[in-house]
Scaffold this motif. Structure first.
Motif, short mmCIF file in Angstrom:
data_model
loop_
_atom_site.label_atom_id
_atom_site.label_comp_id
_atom_site.label_asym_id
_atom_site.label_seq_id
_atom_site.Cartn_x
_atom_site.Cartn_y
_atom_site.Cartn_z
N GLY A 91 0.89 -1.22 0.00
CA GLY A 91 0.02 -0.12 -0.09
C GLY A 91 1.06 1.30 -0.07
O GLY A 91 0.49 2.21 -0.77
N GLN A 92 1.79 1.18 0.59
CA GLN A 92 2.56 2.42 0.78
C GLN A 92 3.57 2.74 -0.50
O GLN A 92 3.69 3.67 -1.12
CB GLN A 92 3.93 2.36 1.82
N ILE A 93 3.90 1.50 -1.18
CA ILE A 93 4.52 1.58 -2.67
C ILE A 93 3.60 1.89 -3.40
O ILE A 93 3.68 3.06 -4.39
CB ILE A 93 4.99 0.20 -3.05
N GLY A 94 2.02 1.81 -3.27
CA GLY A 94 1.12 2.20 -4.20
C GLY A 94 0.91 3.73 -4.25
O GLY A 94 0.82 4.27 -5.11
N MET A 95 0.97 4.22 -3.12
CA MET A 95 0.75 5.81 -2.57
C MET A 95 1.93 6.38 -3.29
O MET A 95 1.70 7.46 -3.90
CB MET A 95 0.69 5.80 -1.03
N ASP A 96 3.07 5.80 -3.08
CA ASP A 96 4.37 6.53 -3.81
C ASP A 96 4.07 6.56 -5.22
O ASP A 96 4.44 7.69 -6.02
CB ASP A 96 5.50 5.86 -3.09
#
Length: 332
Positions: free
Chosen positions: A169-174
């Motif tokens: 999820g953090q990668i997707g936000m980035d």
């Protein structure tokens, strides 16, 4: 006035806790792992059977067809208990965050070729839903399993899978500039994209497996055993040709975690297979069934990402997994 100091030496009656003394004898020193894991499964003095499964006790070894003379034989070679598990994962998470910070600071995700970046969003971000399913399965194994030697690390695995879902999820936000747009799109792909529907059905089917040891084989050997090498090795190697080094950096946690998790899963399967021919036969049947289901489910995804190279890449991974199963005593 004079003070006369005296020392008094007390000799302990035994060197360890009573549950360890009953297993190993009073003079055998035990590790922290042994003290925290062995013979602490609740076994008696329950007033009622569970209303939802009245033919069983609250904690009952009959919830699996696998039979063990001693359920504490299924020990974790990593010797994880609360402290050692958290120390290990804190270090891995700190390294993962360092990599993410490095990629964010230098905007390395923006350097991926646009076509491959779209494929990364297609295959990587929906994996957070697969990780959520794995979290549920690990929790189910902990709930229905017997013996803290196997149920405790299952709960640790549930925490790991939740962490992997959050990391994706953090990668997707980035990738979406700090918004949730890419994750919303990934959810739509998980629900509707044809190349994800086999995997979605597989995850949903595992959620209703009643035998917790069969679920252990399905999740920790078959699904993880094919999914992680396909995504984080085969897809990743192809991504290197398209400027996706940043993806390798932000997913290094998954690579390290899979190697660590496999040590535990292999030890459990190997010891259960050694217990009896009946166990070996049953574990082999489960392995072959869920291996074939997983390979079938991953085939459209492999073709979507790798094109014509997807089918042979997946076949190679199945062959490698068969070799791993063979080393554990299972017939492929």
């Amino acid at each position: 006035m004079s003070i006369d100091l005296k020392t008094l030496k007390l000799t302990p009656r035994r060197q360890t806790f009573s549950h360890i003394a009953r297993r190993f004898g009073e003079d055998r020193p035990a590790s922290r792992y042994e003290e925290g894991m062995l013979d602490v499964q609740a076994t008696a003095h329950f007033h009622y059977r569970p209303f939802w499964e009245p033919e069983m006790e609250l904690y009952d070894p009959r919830r699996t067809a696998i039979a063990m003379a001693d359920w504490y034989a299924l020990r974790d070679p990593r010797q994880f208990y609360y402290a050692t598990y958290n120390i290990s994962r804190a270090g891995m998470r700190e390294a993962a965050q360092h990599n993410i910070d490095f990629v964010e600071k230098r905007r390395l995700l923006d350097k991926i070729e646009p076509e491959w970046r779209q494929k990364v969003e297609d295959y990587l971000l929906p994996l957070r839903h697969v990780a959520w399913g794995a979290n549920m399965n690990a929790t189910q194994i902990c709930d229905r399993g017997y013996g803290t030697a196997v149920t405790a690390p299952s709960m640790f695995a549930a925490g790991d899978q939740l962490g992997i879902a959050q990391l994706i999820g953090q990668i997707g936000m980035d990738m979406a500039g700090g918004t949730g747009e890419a994750l919303d799109a990934a959810k739509e792909k998980w629900l509707d994209a044809p190349y994800w529907q086999g995997m979605r059905r597989l995850v949903e089917d595992t959620l209703v497996v009643r035998d917790w040891f069969e679920l252990f084989v399905a999740q920790n050997i078959a699904i993880d055993g094919l999914l992680y090498p396909l995504v984080y090795t085969a897809f990743d190697e192809e991504g290197q040709k398209h400027g996706a080094t940043a993806v390798s950096m932000v997913t290094e946690f998954m690579v390290e975690w899979f190697a660590d998790q496999s040590r535990w899963a292999d030890a459990v399967i190997r010891r259960a297979a050694e217990e009896s021919d009946a166990n070996t036969h049953l574990l082999g049947e489960w392995y072959r069934f869920w291996r074939d289901r997983t390979a079938e489910a991953l085939a459209p995804l492999a073709a979507h990402v790798l094109g014509d190279a997807g089918k042979p890449a997946l076949a190679d991974l199945v062959s490698e997994l068969d070799g791993r199963a063979g080393r554990l005593g299972l017939a492929a």
